[in-house]
Design a protein around this motif. Sequence first.
Motif, mmCIF file in Angstrom:
data_model
loop_
_atom_site.group_PDB
_atom_site.id
_atom_site.type_symbol
_atom_site.label_atom_id
_atom_site.label_comp_id
_atom_site.label_asym_id
_atom_site.label_seq_id
_atom_site.Cartn_x
_atom_site.Cartn_y
_atom_site.Cartn_z
ATOM 1 N N ASN A 340 -16.906 -39.431 -41.068
ATOM 2 C CA ASN A 340 -16.095 -40.544 -40.576
ATOM 3 C C ASN A 340 -16.724 -41.281 -39.387
ATOM 4 O O ASN A 340 -16.815 -42.502 -39.391
ATOM 5 C CB ASN A 340 -14.708 -40.012 -40.186
ATOM 6 N N SER A 345 -9.449 -44.737 -37.888
ATOM 7 C CA SER A 345 -8.786 -44.202 -36.690
ATOM 8 C C SER A 345 -7.897 -43.022 -37.063
ATOM 9 O O SER A 345 -7.274 -43.021 -38.130
ATOM 10 C CB SER A 345 -7.898 -45.259 -36.051
ATOM 11 N N GLY A 346 -7.852 -42.052 -36.175
ATOM 12 C CA GLY A 346 -6.923 -40.930 -36.353
ATOM 13 C C GLY A 346 -7.526 -39.760 -37.118
ATOM 14 O O GLY A 346 -7.012 -38.655 -37.043
ATOM 15 N N ILE A 347 -8.599 -39.987 -37.880
ATOM 16 C CA ILE A 347 -9.246 -38.875 -38.601
ATOM 17 C C ILE A 347 -10.405 -38.392 -37.733
ATOM 18 O O ILE A 347 -11.140 -39.216 -37.176
ATOM 19 C CB ILE A 347 -9.745 -39.338 -39.994
ATOM 20 N N ASP A 371 -7.362 -48.762 -38.416
ATOM 21 C CA ASP A 371 -6.112 -48.082 -38.783
ATOM 22 C C ASP A 371 -5.810 -48.195 -40.275
ATOM 23 O O ASP A 371 -5.940 -49.275 -40.865
ATOM 24 C CB ASP A 371 -4.930 -48.722 -38.040
ATOM 25 N N VAL A 374 0.474 -47.843 -41.498
ATOM 26 C CA VAL A 374 1.303 -46.794 -40.872
ATOM 27 C C VAL A 374 1.906 -45.882 -41.940
ATOM 28 O O VAL A 374 1.926 -44.655 -41.801
ATOM 29 C CB VAL A 374 2.434 -47.437 -40.040
ATOM 30 N N GLN A 377 -0.635 -43.184 -43.065
ATOM 31 C CA GLN A 377 -1.342 -42.327 -42.106
ATOM 32 C C GLN A 377 -0.929 -40.853 -42.188
ATOM 33 O O GLN A 377 -1.775 -39.959 -42.172
ATOM 34 C CB GLN A 377 -1.124 -42.837 -40.676
ATOM 35 N N GLY A 378 0.369 -40.615 -42.285
ATOM 36 C CA GLY A 378 0.848 -39.231 -42.249
ATOM 37 C C GLY A 378 0.344 -38.439 -43.440
ATOM 38 O O GLY A 378 -0.176 -37.323 -43.295
ATOM 39 N N MET A 381 -3.402 -37.719 -43.230
ATOM 40 C CA MET A 381 -3.715 -36.655 -42.264
ATOM 41 C C MET A 381 -3.321 -35.281 -42.804
ATOM 42 O O MET A 381 -4.009 -34.284 -42.584
ATOM 43 C CB MET A 381 -3.005 -36.911 -40.921
ATOM 44 N N LYS A 384 -5.908 -34.268 -45.192
ATOM 45 C CA LYS A 384 -7.132 -33.886 -44.454
ATOM 46 C C LYS A 384 -6.985 -32.479 -43.887
ATOM 47 O O LYS A 384 -7.896 -31.651 -43.974
ATOM 48 C CB LYS A 384 -7.413 -34.922 -43.347
#
Length: 442
Positions: A340, A345-347, A371, A374, A377-378, A381, A384
């Motif tokens: 990544n 973003s966020g990972i 991003d 929204v 995203q959850g 993740m 992941k």
Amino acid sequence: MAEGIKITTIGGGSSYTPELIEGFINRYEELPVSELWLVDIEAGKEKLDIVGNLARRMIQKAGLPIEVHLTLDRQKALKDADFVTTQFRVGLLEARSKDERIPLKHAVIGQETNGPGGLFKGLRTIPVILDIVRDMKEYCPDAWLINFTNPAGMVTEAILRYTDFRKVIGLCNVPIGIEMGVARLLDVDHDRIRIDFAGLNHMVYGLDVYLDGVSVKDRVIELLSAEDTSSFVKNIDGQAFEQGFIRALGALTCPYHQFYYKTDEMLAHDLKNYEAGTTRAEVVKKLESELFERYKDPDLAIKPPQLAERGGAHYSDAAVRLITSIYTDKKDIQPVNTINNGAISGIPDDSAVEISSLITKDGPKPLVLGDLPVAAQGLVMQIKSFERIGAEAAVTGNYDTALLAMTINPLVPSDKVAKVILDEMLEAHQEHLPQFFSKVES
Ligand code: G6P
């Protein structure tokens, strides 16, 4: 890289190999392959011979000077390779059948790369791929590993996390299938479409869609919201999503999203197949035996059209266009599984993501897409985390870690159900999971 490229394909006896051969033939001018080594294991020898002979006939028909070597000796095949592709299935289709059927017996989605089936495919595959990486470091340290073996996301994650080998790219035919599906919907040639893909393998979203470089996302979302996008791959039989849902999500989904956003409907559909004894593994077994009968025909020298019935159709386009772009330093944009490095973003930076990337001679450079929506995203993740913990279980052979991975998978309803399925699958797959069973007594 010297003239004359050596390619090594692990799992060379796969029914998909003619896909790859066709790709190499079509792109020979840009990608002058001189040697193709198809490697398999003893149990796959008969298929290797059949598919290898077909490969030779296809190449001869095309009049190209590509030597095809068939071998069971992986190290010999890897020696000085420029590119290594992997397309093997530990435990063959019998193991896939168990991955699909055992969860369904407990009313949980049974699928080869999602839910409990995906976890177990990872547990069986990761130790083997790590062994291949060890061999590559010794016999062809400069080669690129193009991994098509599922679960491609978890496998790429495991290589990034548990080795220092960085010349790995995970590859899937789903993004190219979506590009082609969108091109069909818009009635334009595939090469005029580009999609900004971001997410994880089999959990990827199209954040924007361009026709000749101009965004047509709103139009495509409108068209797609009335379509059953699972038809973009042959192995998933789904239905269209609620139109308002796709409009509000504001991104393209991939066919595998059906398992997460339509769990009940997919489960009911799969349970019917399970009761009729026809989960996808059974369908593929039948398709495979028909394919191999055709491959045996000494007059056949092309990829038979029946191969398009497999879910991995267009794999050759994806694999060969990727290898060609690395070899020629093309700097075009292709969706791949890679590290990544801040692109999404966020990972975590050091995790594998599936993302549109600039393909250079030094490998993929992911586009910084920022991003995810929204609403996505959850779930991304969560998957992941599942991939990371699944990879850890595969490497350590730790029971509790495997239970944790199974329990946090969104398709598994509870820890109790997770344990029941885990125990049954561990027993069923015992011969391919030595890390869980051959502990030295202390
Ligand atoms: C899809 C996926 C592949 C998967 C294949 C299964 O295309 O992207 O990861 O291996 O389908 O197809 P099959 O014909 O074996 O069910």
